[in-house]
Design an enzyme around this catalytic site. Structure first.
Site, PDB file in Angstrom:
ATOM      1  N   CYS A  45       1.335  -0.698  -0.357  1.00 53.08           N
ATOM      2  CA  CYS A  45      -0.445   0.491   0.167  1.00 53.08           C
ATOM      3  C   CYS A  45       1.047   0.896   0.019  1.00 53.08           C
ATOM      4  O   CYS A  45       0.235   1.999  -0.310  1.00 53.08           O
ATOM      5  CB  CYS A  45      -1.159  -0.272   1.059  1.00 53.08           C
ATOM      6  SG  CYS A  45      -2.091  -1.663   1.107  1.00 53.08           S
ATOM      7  N   TYR A 431     -16.975  14.972  20.816  1.00 54.30           N
ATOM      8  CA  TYR A 431     -17.411  16.582  19.816  1.00 54.30           C
ATOM      9  C   TYR A 431     -16.852  17.651  20.888  1.00 54.30           C
ATOM     10  O   TYR A 431     -16.834  17.289  22.028  1.00 54.30           O
ATOM     11  CB  TYR A 431     -18.665  16.589  19.792  1.00 54.30           C
ATOM     12  CG  TYR A 431     -18.712  18.231  20.256  1.00 54.30           C
ATOM     13  CD1 TYR A 431     -18.538  18.930  19.003  1.00 54.30           C
ATOM     14  CD2 TYR A 431     -19.407  19.092  20.410  1.00 54.30           C
ATOM     15  CE1 TYR A 431     -18.658  20.266  18.225  1.00 54.30           C
ATOM     16  CE2 TYR A 431     -19.863  20.956  20.629  1.00 54.30           C
ATOM     17  CZ  TYR A 431     -18.792  20.917  19.355  1.00 54.30           C
ATOM     18  OH  TYR A 431     -19.066  22.237  19.153  1.00 54.30           O
ATOM     19  N   LYS A 439     -23.493  18.139  15.865  1.00 56.38           N
ATOM     20  CA  LYS A 439     -24.236  17.524  15.438  1.00 56.38           C
ATOM     21  C   LYS A 439     -23.339  16.944  14.079  1.00 56.38           C
ATOM     22  O   LYS A 439     -23.191  17.888  13.253  1.00 56.38           O
ATOM     23  CB  LYS A 439     -25.710  17.886  14.500  1.00 56.38           C
ATOM     24  CG  LYS A 439     -27.097  18.000  15.709  1.00 56.38           C
ATOM     25  CD  LYS A 439     -28.104  18.404  14.295  1.00 56.38           C
ATOM     26  CE  LYS A 439     -28.891  19.630  15.731  1.00 56.38           C
ATOM     27  NZ  LYS A 439     -29.841  20.742  15.411  1.00 56.38           N
TER      28      LYS A 439
HETATM   29  P1  FAD Z   1       0.595  -9.716  -1.369  1.00 51.04           P
HETATM   30  O1  FAD Z   1      -0.040  -8.747  -0.272  1.00 51.04           O
HETATM   31  O2  FAD Z   1       0.216  -9.457  -2.562  1.00 51.04           O
HETATM   32  O3  FAD Z   1       1.071 -11.204  -1.135  1.00 51.04           O
HETATM   33  C1  FAD Z   1       0.677 -12.396  -2.339  1.00 51.04           C
HETATM   34  C2  FAD Z   1       2.472 -13.115  -1.901  1.00 51.04           C
HETATM   35  O4  FAD Z   1       2.425 -14.450  -2.222  1.00 51.04           O
HETATM   36  C3  FAD Z   1       3.260 -12.538  -3.101  1.00 51.04           C
HETATM   37  O5  FAD Z   1       4.370 -11.177  -2.513  1.00 51.04           O
HETATM   38  C4  FAD Z   1       3.716 -13.408  -3.826  1.00 51.04           C
HETATM   39  O6  FAD Z   1       5.144 -13.095  -4.721  1.00 51.04           O
HETATM   40  C5  FAD Z   1       3.835 -14.459  -3.320  1.00 51.04           C
HETATM   41  N1  FAD Z   1       3.563 -15.457  -3.854  1.00 51.04           N
HETATM   42  C6  FAD Z   1       2.276 -15.537  -5.011  1.00 51.04           C
HETATM   43  N2  FAD Z   1       2.337 -16.562  -5.745  1.00 51.04           N
HETATM   44  C7  FAD Z   1       3.745 -17.595  -4.527  1.00 51.04           C
HETATM   45  C8  FAD Z   1       3.471 -18.619  -5.059  1.00 51.04           C
HETATM   46  N3  FAD Z   1       3.095 -19.956  -6.405  1.00 51.04           N
HETATM   47  N4  FAD Z   1       4.591 -19.875  -4.292  1.00 51.04           N
HETATM   48  C9  FAD Z   1       5.359 -18.649  -2.736  1.00 51.04           C
HETATM   49  N5  FAD Z   1       4.731 -17.563  -3.394  1.00 51.04           N
HETATM   50  C10 FAD Z   1       3.230 -16.965  -3.676  1.00 51.04           C
HETATM   51  N6  FAD Z   1      -5.640  -1.797   0.087  1.00 51.04           N
HETATM   52  C11 FAD Z   1      -6.344  -1.467   1.082  1.00 51.04           C
HETATM   53  O7  FAD Z   1      -6.907  -1.884   1.801  1.00 51.04           O
HETATM   54  N7  FAD Z   1      -6.122  -0.218   1.069  1.00 51.04           N
HETATM   55  C12 FAD Z   1      -4.800   0.474  -0.080  1.00 51.04           C
HETATM   56  O8  FAD Z   1      -4.295   1.404   0.763  1.00 51.04           O
HETATM   57  C13 FAD Z   1      -3.920  -0.565  -0.690  1.00 51.04           C
HETATM   58  N8  FAD Z   1      -3.276   0.331  -1.687  1.00 51.04           N
HETATM   59  C14 FAD Z   1      -2.862  -0.540  -2.257  1.00 51.04           C
HETATM   60  C15 FAD Z   1      -1.777  -0.235  -3.169  1.00 51.04           C
HETATM   61  C16 FAD Z   1      -0.738  -1.294  -3.816  1.00 51.04           C
HETATM   62  C17 FAD Z   1       0.237  -0.102  -5.268  1.00 51.04           C
HETATM   63  C18 FAD Z   1      -0.821  -2.323  -4.311  1.00 51.04           C
HETATM   64  C19 FAD Z   1      -0.619  -3.230  -4.828  1.00 51.04           C
HETATM   65  C20 FAD Z   1      -1.789  -2.721  -3.227  1.00 51.04           C
HETATM   66  C21 FAD Z   1      -3.148  -2.153  -2.086  1.00 51.04           C
HETATM   67  N9  FAD Z   1      -3.645  -2.593  -1.365  1.00 51.04           N
HETATM   68  C22 FAD Z   1      -3.977  -1.420   0.181  1.00 51.04           C
HETATM   69  C23 FAD Z   1      -3.932  -3.755  -1.841  1.00 51.04           C
HETATM   70  C24 FAD Z   1      -3.822  -4.734  -0.996  1.00 51.04           C
HETATM   71  O9  FAD Z   1      -1.967  -4.530  -0.789  1.00 51.04           O
HETATM   72  C25 FAD Z   1      -4.524  -6.375  -0.945  1.00 51.04           C
HETATM   73  O10 FAD Z   1      -5.604  -6.421  -0.349  1.00 51.04           O
HETATM   74  C26 FAD Z   1      -2.906  -7.068   0.198  1.00 51.04           C
HETATM   75  O11 FAD Z   1      -1.755  -6.984   0.048  1.00 51.04           O
HETATM   76  C27 FAD Z   1      -2.965  -9.091  -0.150  1.00 51.04           C
HETATM   77  O12 FAD Z   1      -2.646  -9.359   0.770  1.00 51.04           O
HETATM   78  P2  FAD Z   1      -2.277 -10.846   0.056  1.00 51.04           P
HETATM   79  O13 FAD Z   1      -1.306 -11.626   1.773  1.00 51.04           O
HETATM   80  O14 FAD Z   1      -3.573 -11.833  -0.332  1.00 51.04           O
HETATM   81  O15 FAD Z   1      -1.112 -11.026  -0.779  1.00 51.04           O
END
Ligand code: FAD
Length: 554
Positions: A45, A431, A439
């Site tokens: 993020c 507040y 309000k």
């Molecule tokens: P991720 O955090 O994406 O992690 C998944 C990991 O799994 C990755 O590192 C990947 O390399 C690894 N992986 C994948 N396949 C394999 C495999 N086969 N073997 C081993 N490792 C693997 N959400 C918000 O709520 N607010 C925000 O402000 C916000 N800003 C964001 C800004 C950006 C630029 C991005 C990209 C996302 C943002 N998000 C935000 C979304 C949030 O980051 C994601 O919803 C969250 O990170 C999801 O978590 P996750 O663990 O599912 O996946």
């Protein structure tokens, strides 16, 4: 008792939360965390703000390092180790160690899938050009930053106006780059209702961002391995020194699907309330999985950091102990900041409610984020969506400066407990003049909703069909003369009681003012003075000016 072995695939938001929760509840378990990238637990993020220079040190994005996981949690973190196949019968994961090139297998008792999502990419030629980027992880932001430092691009095009697209627009613009934003939908932030999203468009336009809304990008012109133009379907050519594609993500389900695990209606991994997949020894969390929507109580796909972290915690606990409180349904509460303004939402928009076949009503409260008499109050527009039959809150959106987050978080909390507009009208909020109002805008929205639902106020939202009647503007004469809706007559609120005869009692009266408040007062006077067909233009000129102008021209 043999030692339990928990293997986790993916080491960022969901995976890291699952791993550390599992350790805190089960000191003896063997916990292996496989991450195919270079880093675990980094702050995706924060990436747009690292690119934009607000976050200056890359190391700040590394929330916890591989070493932290080892030392503090005794978790065996293996970066550059990619899970390539799951053998459910043997309870094994096939892994490729990209550092050594060595494949190996890892057994598990419980497996937690947290592989995130993949950016959606259009099927155009030129996606492999050196100046076309997506932003998912640290290596993406390293590539973008290196390009910015080396090439000093003058023009950038961002394709996709969701929150990542908007954050990138702000960051690139802040670096002095002339930035165009292309969005297929008619508005930015497509999850919001149009009239709310258009308020952010005004902010973008004021800062010189070139907006191409309702515009379909259809390809690139590439020269010597670089994109030089982005072509739009309407024939527009956008010269670009770099392109960022942020048109959404799709759940990374390959491992799960290959292993025969069930997916849901949005193609994410289907899970139960403990994050278990169709195989009870395998859990899935985060952007790879579907969630239960708080309002519809149906499966939904909401890839956000909060649910990924919380559901990771649930999966980690259940995997480590065999039980855990159920994961809570998700309202999709989210926020984006653009050029000092913010847009936030929770639950259903009006368009989402209608799409889901849910009857809904909406009201606007437009007010300062704290008492107007205390210096620095910033105006915010709050839209509250509710079910007129049960009075349950269905959702809310807010656009403004400071305090947008607080209002949406308060409403999200009320929704978490199935709150109604009456509950919201009674929430006891802190507040003092520099923080809020006695309000609060949250109360005002609830009061207006009660008035509407109780029949004390009839209102027209922008875009609603207008009755064939008279339009009354109850602002002061100077306000009216400065600007008014086409066809409006002016009787200031203060004079209305004495000038009722100037209105035709047999025709509908639509009443307006700046934000809808004085018009409401006027509506109450008219309704109690024998006018039978009285309407408030909800949100006043603030919300109706654009739609009214377009309708007048049309
Ligand atoms: P991720 O955090 O994406 O992690 C998944 C990991 O799994 C990755 O590192 C990947 O390399 C690894 N992986 C994948 N396949 C394999 C495999 N086969 N073997 C081993 N490792 C693997 N959400 C918000 O709520 N607010 C925000 O402000 C916000 N800003 C964001 C800004 C950006 C630029 C991005 C990209 C996302 C943002 N998000 C935000 C979304 C949030 O980051 C994601 O919803 C969250 O990170 C999801 O978590 P996750 O663990 O599912 O996946």
């Amino acid at each position: 008792m043999p030692q339990m072995k928990i293997v986790i695939i993916g080491g960022v938001a969901g995976g890291a939360s699952a791993a550390t929760r599992a350790r805190r509840l089960n000191e003896s378990a063997e916990i292996v965390l496989l991450e195919k990238g270079e880093h675990v637990s980094f702050a995706n993020c924060g990436l747009p703000y690292y690119i934009g220079g607000q976050i200056t040190k890359r190391s700040k994005l590394l929330v916890a390092t591989q070493e932290d996981f080892r030392a503090k949690f005794r978790i065996d973190v293996r970066t550059r180790h990619e899970a390539v196949r799951i053998d459910r019968a043997a309870r094994q994961v096939h892994v490729m160690d990209h550092t050594t090139g060595r494949p190996y297998t890892e057994t598990y008792d419980r497996l937690i899938l947290a592989p995130g999502a993949d950016p959606i990419l259009p099927g155009w030629d030129g996606l492999d050009a050196c100046n076309v980027f997506t932003l998912r992880d640290l290596s993406d932001s390293d590539r973008i930053k290196a390009w910015l430092d080396r090439e000093k691009p003058a023009r950038a095009t961002v394709i996709g106006a969701g929150y990542i697209g908007l954050e990138m627009v702000e960051s690139l613009h802040g670096l002095g780059i002339t930035t165009s934003l292309v969005e297929l939908q008619p508005h930015v932030m497509p999850a919001m209702d149009d009239e709310m999203a258009s308020r952010i468009e005004t902010v973008l336009a004021e800062h010189g961002v070139h907006l191409h809304l309702g515009a379909s990008a259809e390809g690139f012109d590439v020269r010597q391995g670089r994109v030089v133009n982005v072509r739009l379907a309407d024939g527009t050519i956008l010269p670009a020194d770099m392109v960022v594609i942020s048109v959404g993500v799709r759940p990374n389900v390959k491992l799960a699907a290959d292993a025969g695990l069930a997916t849901g209606p949005y193609s994410g991994i289907a899970v139960n309330a403990h994050q278990q997949t169709s195989d009870p020894n395998i859990y899935a969390v985060g952007d790879a999985a579907e969630i239960c929507h708080l309002v519809t109580d149906e499966s939904a796909y909401i890839p956000l950091a909060g649910p990924a972290n919380r559901n990771g915690r649930t999966a980690g606990e259940h995997a480590a102990t065999g039980s855990a409180p159920s994961a809570t349904p998700v309202a999709g509460t989210s926020i984006v900041g653009v050029f000092g303004k913010s847009a936030a939402m929770t639950g259903l928009s009006v368009k989402a409610a209608r799409k889901a076949g849910i009857d809904c009503q909406a009201v606007y409260a437009i007010a300062g984020h704290h008492a107007g008499y205390y210096p620095g109050a910033e105006k915010l527009v709050l839209k509250l969506v509710f079910d007129p039959a049960s009075r349950r809150i269905l959702g809310a959106q807010a656009v403004g400066g400071a305090g947008v987050d607080k209002r949406i978080d308060v409403i999200a909390t009320a929704m978490r407990f199935a709150g109604t507009i009456d509950d919201l009208a009674g929430v006891d909020l802190c507040y003092a003049p520099q923080f809020g109002s006695a309000k609060d805008p949250v109360h005002l929205a609830a009061f207006i909703a009660q008035n509407v639902d109780d029949g004390r106020l009839r209102q027209l939202l922008p875009g609603d069909a207008k009755p064939d009647g008279q339009l009354l503007d109850v602002r002061t004469v100077p306000e009216y003369e400065a600007n008014h809706l086409n066809g409006a007559i002016n009787i200031p609120l203060q004079e209305l009681r004495g000038r009722l005869d100037e209105l035709d009692r047999d025709r509908p009266v639509m009443v307006t003012c700046g934000i809808g408040q004085r018009a409401y007062f006027a509506c109450r006077i008219l309704m109690q003075s024998g006018f039978a067909d009285v309407w408030n233009l909800a949100g006043g000129l603030t919300m109706h000016e654009k739609a009214w102008k377009e309708a007048s021209v049309g």
